[in-house]
Write an enzyme that holds these catalytic residues in place. Structure first.
Site, PDB file in Angstrom:
ATOM      1  N   GLU A 253      -2.209  -7.085   3.355  1.00  0.00           N
ATOM      2  CA  GLU A 253      -1.302  -7.422   2.251  1.00  0.00           C
ATOM      3  C   GLU A 253      -0.387  -8.610   2.562  1.00  0.00           C
ATOM      4  OE1 GLU A 253       2.274  -4.968   0.314  1.00  0.00           O
ATOM      5  OE2 GLU A 253       1.006  -3.654   1.481  1.00  0.00           O
TER       6      GLU A 253
ATOM      7  N   SER B 112       9.722  -5.750   2.033  1.00  0.00           N
ATOM      8  CA  SER B 112       9.250  -6.185   3.344  1.00  0.00           C
ATOM      9  C   SER B 112       9.765  -7.587   3.608  1.00  0.00           C
ATOM     10  CB  SER B 112       7.721  -6.217   3.382  1.00  0.00           C
ATOM     11  OG  SER B 112       7.234  -4.923   3.555  1.00  0.00           O
TER      12      SER B 112
ATOM     13  N   ARG C 210       6.221  -9.277  10.395  1.00  0.00           N
ATOM     14  CA  ARG C 210       7.157  -8.486   9.587  1.00  0.00           C
ATOM     15  C   ARG C 210       8.365  -8.184  10.462  1.00  0.00           C
ATOM     16  NH1 ARG C 210       8.699  -3.323   8.127  1.00  0.00           N
ATOM     17  NH2 ARG C 210       8.912  -2.942   5.899  1.00  0.00           N
TER      18      ARG C 210
HETATM   19  C1  LIG Z   1       5.222   0.133   2.611  1.00  0.00           C
HETATM   20  C2  LIG Z   1       5.343  -1.205   1.924  1.00  0.00           C
HETATM   21  C3  LIG Z   1       4.832  -2.307   2.843  1.00  0.00           C
HETATM   22  C4  LIG Z   1       4.435  -1.178   0.667  1.00  0.00           C
HETATM   23  O1  LIG Z   1       4.561  -2.407  -0.060  1.00  0.00           O
HETATM   24  P1  LIG Z   1       4.959  -2.424  -1.656  1.00  0.00           P
HETATM   25  O2  LIG Z   1       3.907  -1.679  -2.393  1.00  0.00           O
HETATM   26  O3  LIG Z   1       6.309  -1.772  -1.794  1.00  0.00           O
HETATM   27  O4  LIG Z   1       4.997  -3.892  -2.015  1.00  0.00           O
HETATM   28  C5  LIG Z   1       6.818  -1.497   1.478  1.00  0.00           C
HETATM   29  O5  LIG Z   1       7.180  -0.609   0.474  1.00  0.00           O
HETATM   30  C6  LIG Z   1       7.861  -1.464   2.586  1.00  0.00           C
HETATM   31  O6  LIG Z   1       7.831  -2.279   3.446  1.00  0.00           O
HETATM   32  N1  LIG Z   1       8.805  -0.524   2.509  1.00  0.00           N
HETATM   33  C7  LIG Z   1      10.004  -0.495   3.328  1.00  0.00           C
HETATM   34  C8  LIG Z   1       9.812   0.396   4.536  1.00  0.00           C
HETATM   35  C9  LIG Z   1      10.988   0.198   5.496  1.00  0.00           C
HETATM   36  O7  LIG Z   1      11.015  -0.824   6.199  1.00  0.00           O
HETATM   37  O8  LIG Z   1      11.902   1.017   5.477  1.00  0.00           O
END
Ligand SMILES: CC(C)(COP(=O)(O)O)[C@@H](O)C(=O)NCCC(=O)O
Ligand SMILES: Nc1ncnc2c1ncn2[C@@H]1O[C@H](COP(=O)(O)OP(=O)(O)O)[C@@H](O)[C@H]1O
Length: 357
Positions: A128, A182, A194
């Site tokens: 992604e 993210s 990331r």
């Molecule tokens: C799990 C995910 C990569 C999924 O991507 P999304 O569908 O939200 O675009 C994202 O929701 C995320 O990074 N959430 C935050 C998790 C955290 O760092 O607490």
């Protein structure tokens, strides 16, 4: 042909397809009819068709993909409707057009079996974040007005969108505000990591807004927020200090405590749905801005690019982010935005496909 790319997210599925300009006669007519009917169905049944918040970027003409000139079409629908989409793909003949769909996002894994079982389609899966970056760079290269910033974000009369030349962007921070958030640090077209994230994202805004105001869609939530005043809900520095807290540079109008007024029954009785929607938007956005700024400091970058569908039809959030980045960094950081904010993952996975399954 045609080629499909899908970013199946936690809330929305983004579908991009490439339609070559010169398709073979006969073959092309039936394909175009199938694609048109899929688009018509999805557009009619998605919330933006009903509320008047029409997306301006439904297609992009004269792009070159794998040496072929054509048009990119952009469609989105709620991921919760994936089963309906698969039935539709069967009924409208999409399954006859393609055997493999490029896919990214969590749903590429979650729904892989369903695609195989329901429509006999294979998913060529791509990461992604790599897809986001590839799609973003490709779209920016093809659209000279893709990247922009907000000038004078605090001044309602002077604030406007200004084009930004994103041809030498590195290093930059990429903040993807989807269901969650993210944050990626990007050093080149192929190098990203990331660095942080938060679960308080677009899904949180919409979820809390639905709970607090009884609204039923993102468009409605944004419409309510546009009419509301968050200072009826939040406790500001001046509500605590009577003015600025000058010694530590905290202006009186700064939010000291999000939703801090709501512990008073009297205040609660006076607050409107609009105020609550606005306060929810301000709370979520400022929190993301604050985390992004700390990451930018840590990564030593000046450009912070915000993307994701949370920013769709959402100038309030974009201006808040622009202001927060500029104000708290003494104008050393810039918040940048992109016109096709939510579609880069879908485009990026399409770009990576070279016929393999
Ligand atoms: C799990 C995910 C990569 C999924 O991507 P999304 O569908 O939200 O675009 C994202 O929701 C995320 O990074 N959430 C935050 C998790 C955290 O760092 O607490
Ligand atoms: N029509 C819509 N329906 C639902 N959410 C929307 C819509 N338009 C914008 N959003 C916002 O976009 C967020 C999803 O963004 P997106 O980038 O598509 O993330 P994901 O990949 O997690 O689905 C939602 O949480 C919501 O805040």
């Amino acid at each position: 042909m045609p080629w499909f790319g899908m970013d199946i997210g936690g809330t929305l599925s983004k579908l991009v397809y490439f339609e070559p300009k010169d398709m073979m006669q006969g073959e092309s007519e039936s394909e175009i009819e199938i694609l048109k009917s899929i688009r018509k169905y999805l557009t009619k049944n998605s919330s933006y068709g009903k509320t008047g918040h029409r997306d301006t970027h439904l297609q992009m003409d004269n792009v070159v993909l794998r040496g072929i000139v054509g048009t990119l079409h952009f469609i989105r629908f709620p991921t919760s409707k994936m089963k309906n989409f698969l039935v539709l793909a069967n009924q409208k003949g999409m399954a006859k057009l393609v055997t493999t769909v490029c896919a990214t996002g969590g749903g590429a894994y979650k729904f892989e079996e369903d695609f195989k079982r329901e429509v006999n389609m294979k998913l060529a899966k791509y990461d992604e974040f790599e897809s986001l970056l590839k799609g973003l760079l490709y779209i920016d290269k093809n659209n000279p007005t893709e990247c922009y910033y907000w000038s004078n974000p605090t001044d309602g009369t002077k604030c406007s969108k200004v084009q930004y030349d994103f041809s030498s962007p590195y290093p930059f921070l990429l903040v993807n505000i989807g269901s969650g958030v993210s944050i990626l640090s990007v050093n080149s077209a192929t190098e990203c990591k990331r660095v942080s994230g938060t679960s308080l994202g677009g899904g949180t805004f919409l979820g809390l807004c639905c709970l607090l105001t009884g609204c039923n869609s993102f468009e409605e939530a944004i419409g309510l927020a546009a009419e509301g005043d968050h200072t009826h809900v939040d406790k500001l520095v001046k509500d605590i200090y009577g003015g600025d807290y000058a010694k530590f540079g905290l202006p009186g109008d700064l939010v000291a405590s999000s939703f801090g007024q709501m512990n008073s029954r009297d205040r609660r009785s006076k607050v409107s749905r609009q105020d609550l929607a606005r306060a929810t938007l301000v709370t979520i956005t400022n929190n993301i801005g604050s985390i992004a700024r700390m990451c930018a400091i840590q990564q030593k970058v000046e450009r912070v690019v915000f993307i994701g569908n949370f920013l769709r039809v959402n100038p309030i959030a974009m201006k808040l982010l622009a202001y927060a980045m500029e104000y708290w960094s003494n104008a050393s950081m810039k918040a940048l935005f992109l016109e096709h904010e939510g579609y880069f993952g879908a485009v990026g996975c399409l770009l990576q496909y070279h016929g393999e399954t």
